[in-house]
Design a protein around this motif. Structure first.
Motif, PDB file in Angstrom:
ATOM      1  N   LEU A 115      64.362  52.457  43.848  1.00 45.01           N
ATOM      2  CA  LEU A 115      63.099  52.774  43.184  1.00 45.01           C
ATOM      3  C   LEU A 115      63.341  53.649  41.970  1.00 45.01           C
ATOM      4  CD1 LEU A 115      60.719  53.536  46.173  1.00 45.01           C
ATOM      5  CD2 LEU A 115      60.462  51.689  44.534  1.00 45.01           C
ATOM      6  N   THR A 116      63.000  53.146  40.814  1.00 46.72           N
ATOM      7  CA  THR A 116      63.150  53.939  39.591  1.00 46.72           C
ATOM      8  C   THR A 116      61.801  54.336  39.002  1.00 46.72           C
ATOM      9  OG1 THR A 116      63.285  51.890  38.298  1.00 46.72           O
ATOM     10  CG2 THR A 116      65.359  52.888  39.028  1.00 46.72           C
ATOM     11  N   VAL A 117      60.752  53.610  39.370  1.00 44.42           N
ATOM     12  CA  VAL A 117      59.400  53.943  38.902  1.00 44.42           C
ATOM     13  C   VAL A 117      58.459  53.814  40.095  1.00 44.42           C
ATOM     14  CG1 VAL A 117      59.766  53.207  36.516  1.00 44.42           C
ATOM     15  CG2 VAL A 117      58.977  51.540  38.203  1.00 44.42           C
ATOM     16  N   PRO A 118      57.330  54.543  40.075  1.00 44.88           N
ATOM     17  CA  PRO A 118      56.394  54.426  41.195  1.00 44.88           C
ATOM     18  C   PRO A 118      55.713  53.061  41.222  1.00 44.88           C
ATOM     19  CG  PRO A 118      55.478  55.798  39.440  1.00 44.88           C
ATOM     20  CD  PRO A 118      56.908  55.528  39.074  1.00 44.88           C
ATOM     21  N   ILE A 119      55.300  52.648  42.415  1.00 48.26           N
ATOM     22  CA  ILE A 119      54.550  51.398  42.567  1.00 48.26           C
ATOM     23  C   ILE A 119      53.101  51.672  42.190  1.00 48.26           C
ATOM     24  CG2 ILE A 119      53.880  49.576  44.167  1.00 48.26           C
ATOM     25  CD1 ILE A 119      56.888  49.771  43.643  1.00 48.26           C
ATOM     26  N   THR A 120      52.592  50.965  41.192  1.00 47.42           N
ATOM     27  CA  THR A 120      51.221  51.192  40.725  1.00 47.42           C
ATOM     28  C   THR A 120      50.376  49.944  40.945  1.00 47.42           C
ATOM     29  OG1 THR A 120      51.878  50.525  38.480  1.00 47.42           O
ATOM     30  CG2 THR A 120      51.935  52.883  39.001  1.00 47.42           C
ATOM     31  N   LEU A 121      49.073  50.130  40.888  1.00 47.03           N
ATOM     32  CA  LEU A 121      48.126  49.035  41.117  1.00 47.03           C
ATOM     33  C   LEU A 121      47.816  48.321  39.804  1.00 47.03           C
ATOM     34  CD1 LEU A 121      46.115  47.688  43.171  1.00 47.03           C
ATOM     35  CD2 LEU A 121      44.405  49.253  42.259  1.00 47.03           C
ATOM     36  N   ASP A 122      47.972  47.016  39.807  1.00 45.97           N
ATOM     37  CA  ASP A 122      47.591  46.187  38.665  1.00 45.97           C
ATOM     38  C   ASP A 122      46.150  45.720  38.898  1.00 45.97           C
ATOM     39  OD1 ASP A 122      47.157  44.226  36.742  1.00 45.97           O
ATOM     40  OD2 ASP A 122      49.191  43.407  36.881  1.00 45.97           O
ATOM     41  N   GLN A 123      45.191  46.459  38.327  1.00 47.57           N
ATOM     42  CA  GLN A 123      43.778  46.174  38.594  1.00 47.57           C
ATOM     43  C   GLN A 123      43.374  44.780  38.149  1.00 47.57           C
ATOM     44  OE1 GLN A 123      41.347  49.230  36.867  1.00 47.57           O
ATOM     45  NE2 GLN A 123      42.024  50.807  38.299  1.00 47.57           N
ATOM     46  N   GLN A 124      43.861  44.353  36.992  1.00 47.52           N
ATOM     47  CA  GLN A 124      43.466  43.043  36.488  1.00 47.52           C
ATOM     48  C   GLN A 124      43.989  41.930  37.379  1.00 47.52           C
ATOM     49  OE1 GLN A 124      41.205  42.516  34.061  1.00 47.52           O
ATOM     50  NE2 GLN A 124      41.058  44.765  34.178  1.00 47.52           N
ATOM     51  N   ALA A 125      45.212  42.097  37.887  1.00 45.86           N
ATOM     52  CA  ALA A 125      45.761  41.094  38.800  1.00 45.86           C
ATOM     53  C   ALA A 125      44.950  41.041  40.082  1.00 45.86           C
ATOM     54  CB  ALA A 125      47.223  41.395  39.096  1.00 45.86           C
ATOM     55  N   VAL A 126      44.524  42.194  40.586  1.00 50.12           N
ATOM     56  CA  VAL A 126      43.695  42.240  41.796  1.00 50.12           C
ATOM     57  C   VAL A 126      42.356  41.570  41.543  1.00 50.12           C
ATOM     58  CG1 VAL A 126      42.444  43.776  43.358  1.00 50.12           C
ATOM     59  CG2 VAL A 126      44.814  44.281  42.761  1.00 50.12           C
ATOM     60  N   LEU A 127      41.749  41.848  40.395  1.00 47.80           N
ATOM     61  CA  LEU A 127      40.457  41.225  40.068  1.00 47.80           C
ATOM     62  C   LEU A 127      40.587  39.703  39.982  1.00 47.80           C
ATOM     63  CD1 LEU A 127      39.124  43.753  37.405  1.00 47.80           C
ATOM     64  CD2 LEU A 127      38.016  43.203  39.579  1.00 47.80           C
ATOM     65  N   ARG A 128      41.690  39.232  39.394  1.00 50.97           N
ATOM     66  CA  ARG A 128      41.889  37.776  39.316  1.00 50.97           C
ATOM     67  C   ARG A 128      42.056  37.174  40.703  1.00 50.97           C
ATOM     68  NH1 ARG A 128      45.075  39.364  34.841  1.00 50.97           N
ATOM     69  NH2 ARG A 128      46.987  39.268  36.096  1.00 50.97           N
ATOM     70  N   GLN A 129      42.825  37.846  41.537  1.00 58.14           N
ATOM     71  CA  GLN A 129      43.027  37.356  42.895  1.00 58.14           C
ATOM     72  C   GLN A 129      41.709  37.285  43.657  1.00 58.14           C
ATOM     73  OE1 GLN A 129      45.048  35.606  44.859  1.00 58.14           O
ATOM     74  NE2 GLN A 129      46.608  37.118  45.404  1.00 58.14           N
ATOM     75  N   LEU A 130      40.914  38.321  43.552  1.00 59.32           N
ATOM     76  CA  LEU A 130      39.615  38.345  44.228  1.00 59.32           C
ATOM     77  C   LEU A 130      38.703  37.241  43.702  1.00 59.32           C
ATOM     78  CD1 LEU A 130      39.010  42.206  44.321  1.00 59.32           C
ATOM     79  CD2 LEU A 130      39.417  40.735  46.301  1.00 59.32           C
ATOM     80  N   SER A 131      38.711  37.017  42.395  1.00 55.36           N
ATOM     81  CA  SER A 131      37.851  35.985  41.810  1.00 55.36           C
ATOM     82  C   SER A 131      38.229  34.602  42.314  1.00 55.36           C
ATOM     83  CB  SER A 131      37.941  36.036  40.276  1.00 55.36           C
ATOM     84  OG  SER A 131      37.391  37.245  39.788  1.00 55.36           O
ATOM     85  N   GLN A 132      39.537  34.366  42.464  1.00 53.74           N
ATOM     86  CA  GLN A 132      39.982  33.064  42.969  1.00 53.74           C
ATOM     87  C   GLN A 132      39.465  32.814  44.382  1.00 53.74           C
ATOM     88  OE1 GLN A 132      44.242  33.025  42.622  1.00 53.74           O
ATOM     89  NE2 GLN A 132      44.212  33.184  40.388  1.00 53.74           N
ATOM     90  N   ARG A 133      39.316  33.883  45.154  1.00 52.73           N
ATOM     91  CA  ARG A 133      38.854  33.745  46.534  1.00 52.73           C
ATOM     92  C   ARG A 133      37.340  33.927  46.665  1.00 52.73           C
ATOM     93  NH1 ARG A 133      43.250  38.016  48.887  1.00 52.73           N
ATOM     94  NH2 ARG A 133      45.118  36.712  48.770  1.00 52.73           N
ATOM     95  N   ARG A 134      36.674  34.191  45.571  1.00 50.58           N
ATOM     96  CA  ARG A 134      35.231  34.517  45.602  1.00 50.58           C
ATOM     97  C   ARG A 134      35.016  35.683  46.580  1.00 50.58           C
ATOM     98  NH1 ARG A 134      31.964  33.846  42.062  1.00 50.58           N
ATOM     99  NH2 ARG A 134      30.211  33.542  43.496  1.00 50.58           N
ATOM    100  N   GLN A 135      35.893  36.654  46.464  1.00 51.58           N
ATOM    101  CA  GLN A 135      35.918  37.773  47.390  1.00 51.58           C
ATOM    102  C   GLN A 135      35.593  39.067  46.649  1.00 51.58           C
ATOM    103  OE1 GLN A 135      39.872  38.813  49.195  1.00 51.58           O
ATOM    104  NE2 GLN A 135      38.849  38.199  51.090  1.00 51.58           N
TER     105      GLN A 135
END
Length: 861
Positions: free
Chosen positions: A505-525
């Motif tokens: 681990l050289t950098v912290p694990i961060t949240l990719d909000q746009q990727a999450v939003l796209r994933q949710l949209s694909q599932r209508r979730q």
């Protein structure tokens, strides 16, 4: 003989030259001329290493009368470490790290087992500068164990103080205090009742210098005296730090006042004065704190204190903020931020400076400035905890940062900055699990000694538990069990911290909000992530590619109901009706989710909720909303973090099913029979057989064991494997990683589940309290908001969907719900829809809701 004498004379001449340089280097350091000290120490080290090389050659030629290399090596190592401190003060951290590594290498090479201790201590110092806390902690623990094995009490005390320093920085004040006590207990027999004084130190140093100047070498008296003196004074100093962290201001000040003369004599009195500044600030005595700070400010402009100048400036800025002097506060913070650029980068100071800047901006009405400050502060905090440290240290690390997180989240919600609000909330959500799932499983060819001892201790504890459930009298084993539990907790932390995967681990694990939003949209979730800081609740919603946020003040009546519900879960005989939290206690979804967000997310095809704190225990899908359960509107599941939405494998119709069950415990009469388990497994088997899906289960009448669990896991590859277990579950409130599943031959606990990758993407547990999760363990609040116990174990081992019961599972209800769930899965429904179908089915039966509302689905499909 003449050649030997000539060689000795050459060596002694160089020793004298090195001794003169050492005295000049020390004089330059004490005068604050660090540039000259740096150059002179380098010259001393070069000549001293040449002396060492000559001595090695001498010993090669005259092996029968060798010179003692340790007397030359130890001063070189000390000089390397002092020089490293000087280089760090001059803003050259890379050079400082290299010097520490060189000191470690020399220790390891020439000083034998004792040298290994110093090597590991030096290595830990270098690792700490780089923020590699996991590796530094491991090095110090190994140094401690080696010191004990070497029967070297002074080294034990020094390592204990190193550990105390690190644990104090990580917020684990109680264990830091224990390490200080350990150091004191080790030192007292050496010094007796008389304290170690400066006179003792000067006398010992004079003896060593005389010996060096006469060409006889260093007898080691100075080195030992310095170590003893430092240990004695640092014990009092660290006691003061711990008392200050506990806000015991008067007692802390007394400790610092006691050692102030000693630190002044060493040219470090300003370090103690700074601690007294902090004590004044902590008590709100801003003017007094400023007076003290102004008196020592010049000392922080150069020399050893130069890297800590931004720390002092930040403290002074806090005083001015407290006094309402915003202009002066901003000026000081601006200077501090400039200082924190290379070469004086200090991440711990950085987050604190930006935290004060955010508070000052909020006071000035500058919302954008406030959010910029909080973004920088939280990003820096994340950079400092890249790798997991175990739930205890991960939680204590965040203890003094909770106020900052709460203010940042509230400020982002108040100003309607939903992206910041969501990012701030998620930065404290189940970080350990997110990191683990972002990396490939660890593979080691052999078990470490710590892991081997951990498993041995676990087996002993399991044996005591087994005897208790068998009906044996185990009262005589209570103390042994208590000691073993304490050792197991410590070993588990050491095994977790030392996991070699974290080195990648050289950098912290961060949240990719746009990727999450796209994933949710694909599932209508839709998704909701919550932050609960009683009585305030902040919620961020993700739906239709948009982020929204809102705040809610939780009514005192609702908080009382939460406490009643939580307490009921821990009762030996809980009130089953109270498990239906919403209906029995009249708390609805809108009491816990802002109405404007609840109206939005219920338009989705499914909903994932990411709870916080005690809210993890709630039966979210079964909460009432406008007279109906939430699952009547749409499928509802939970996850420990939004980041897990991106790390879950795609699920499909089951390919194979493994069944495990225990209906009776013939060897454990205190565990009640579970007659419904037989019918439950039969119904599930029939559902999948009808659908043509292979089922692996034991013959009728067989009670499954831990070996059967491992057998079910073998030989499976590919996707689509489902595991169902019907047995007793157990929760361990003192150590959640000992919670587990009681099979016929013993307990399969959370650690055993987590440490073995599972081939099952989907797990269903028809067992009591398998979804229970503590909000605190022992004396530690779980500030990191990590889920612990069985849910985390199966998710960490690789499962994408886990259906389990937070509450005590009721036989008939559990059988009906899980059988219907599996019928829907066999028909092709994904877990979310299958769980909702099972809940709708239960609602149509005469079974009281309190018997089944505790079932919760961890997953998102």
């Amino acid at each position: 003989m003449q050649d030997r004498l000539r060689a000795l004379l050459d060596v002694n001449q160089r020793r004298t030259e090195a001794g003169n340089l050492f005295l000049r280097a020390e004089a330059a350091k004490l005068s604050g001329d660090y540039q000259s000290a740096s150059v002179t120490y380098r010259r001393y080290i070069d000549i001293a290493k040449a002396v060492l090389s000559d001595e090695v050659v001498f010993n090669t030629h005259y092996p029968t009368t060798p010179l003692g290399l340790a007397e030359t090596v130890q001063p070189i190592i000390n000089a390397l470490l002092v020089s490293a401190d000087i280089e760090y003060a001059l803003g050259r951290p890379a050079r400082a790290g290299a010097l520490r590594e060189e000191a470690a290498s020399l220790s390891f090479r020439y000083l034998g087992r004792k040298g290994e201790v110093e090597a590991k201590r030096a290595s830990a110092g270098a690792l700490l500068i780089e923020g590699r806390f996991n590796e530094a902690y491991v090095a110090l623990v190994e140094a401690r164990d080696d010191s004990i094995a070497n029967d070297d009490p002074l080294a034990v005390a020094r390592v204990a103080l190193d550990l105390a320093d690190m644990l104090h920085w990580l917020g684990d004040v109680r264990r830091a205090d224990e390490e200080v006590d350990h150091a004191r207990a080790v030192i007292e027999p050496i010094v007796g009742k008389q304290p170690v004084t400066r006179f003792d130190l000067i006398k010992a140093i004079g003896s060593s210098i005389t010996s060096i100047m006469s060409g006889k070498g260093d007898p080691g008296t100075a080195t030992k005296a310095v170590k003893l003196y430092r240990a004695y004074t640092e014990i009092i100093y660290y006691r003061g730090l711990i008392l200050k962290a506990l806000r015991q201001w008067a007692e802390a000040a007394a400790c610092f006042e006691k050692v102030k003369p000693e630190y002044r004599s060493l040219g470090s009195g300003e370090a103690i004065e700074y601690q007294l500044v902090q004590i004044d600030l902590g008590q709100g005595r801003y003017q007094e704190a400023l007076q003290r700070a102004n008196a020592i400010e010049s000392a922080f402009e150069k020399g050893a204190f130069r890297p800590k100048r931004p720390v002092l400036l930040r403290t002074m800025a806090e005083c001015h903020l407290g006094l309402g002097h915003l202009d002066e506060c901003f000026r000081l913070l601006s200077d501090a931020i400039k200082d924190l650029q290379d070469p004086h980068l200090d991440p711990d100071a950085r987050w604190r400076v930006y935290g004060v800047l955010a508070r000052a901006a909020a006071r000035a009405g500058d919302d954008e400035g406030m959010l910029r400050g909080y973004r920088d502060a939280i990003a820096t905090i994340d950079s400092l905890r890249r790798a997991p440290l175990g739930y205890r240290l991960d939680s204590t690390y965040l203890e003094d940062k909770q106020e900052l997180y709460a203010a940042a989240i509230e400020g982002a919600a108040r100003t309607d900055h939903a992206a910041d609000c969501c990012a701030f909330i998620e930065s404290i959500k189940s970080r350990t699990l997110r990191v683990v799932l972002s990396m490939p499983p660890g593979t080691t060819s052999e078990e470490s000694p710590g892991a081997a001892r951990f498993h041995a201790v676990s087996r002993e504890l399991d044996g005591i538990d087994y005897k208790r459930w068998r009906g044996d009298d185990v009262r005589s084993l209570r103390q042994k069990a208590k000691d073993l539990r304490a050792e197991r907790v410590q070993l588990l932390e050491e095994v977790r911290v030392s996991d070699p995967r974290w080195r990648r681990l050289t950098v912290p694990i961060t949240l990719d909000q746009q990727a999450v939003l796209r994933q949710l949209s694909q599932r209508r979730q839709a998704a909701l992530t919550l932050f609960y800081d009683p009585p305030a609740l902040v919620c961020a919603a993700l739906w239709e590619g948009k982020l929204r946020c809102a705040r809610l003040q939780i009514a005192s009546k609702v908080m009382d109901c939460l406490a009643t519900y939580q307490a009921n879960l821990l009762k030996a005989r809980p009130d089953v009706e109270l498990h239906d939290f919403s209906s029995r206690l009249a708390v609805t979804a809108s009491d816990l989710i802002p109405a404007e967000l609840l109206d939005v997310v219920t338009r989705a095809e499914s909903l994932v909720i990411v709870p916080h704190g005690v809210l993890h225990l709630l039966p979210w899908a079964c909460l009432l909303h406008q007279g109906h359960r939430l699952f009547e509107y749409l499928p509802v599941s939970v996850l420990p973090s939004l980041g897990l939405l991106m790390q879950r494998a795609s699920l499909s119709r089951p390919a194979t099913v493994g069944l495990l069950g225990v209906a009776v415990y013939p060897d454990l009469p205190r565990l009640a029979p579970l007659p419904s388990a037989v019918d439950e497994l039969a119904a599930i088997r029939d559902a999948y057989h009808t659908a043509g899906i292979p089922v692996r289960m034991s013959p009728a009448g067989h009670q499954d064991t831990t070996s059967d669990y491992r057998d079910r896991c073998r030989g499976l590859s590919g996707q689509g494997h489902v595991l169902h277990v019907s047995c007793h579950g157990t929760m361990d409130t003192a150590e959640p990683m000992r919670s587990g599943l009681w099979l016929a031959d013993g307990k399969l606990d959370a650690v055993a589940i987590a440490e073995t990758p599972t081939p099952f993407e989907e797990v269903v547990l028809s067992a009591c309290y398998t979804g229970w999760r503590p909000t605190e363990v022992d004396d530690i609040q779980l500030n990191g908001d990590d889920i612990l116990g069985i849910p985390a174990a199966f998710l960490e081992s690789g499962a994408s969907s886990v259906l389990l019961s937070v509450t005590q599972a009721q036989g008939q209800a559990a059988q009906a719900l899980t059988a219907h769930y599996h019928r829907r899965r066999a028909a092709g429904d994904l877990p979310l829809r299958a769980a909702r179908a099972a809940q709708l089915h239960m609602l149509s039966t005469a079974i009281a809701p309190g018997a089944w509302t505790g079932f919760t689905l961890y997953g998102c499909q």
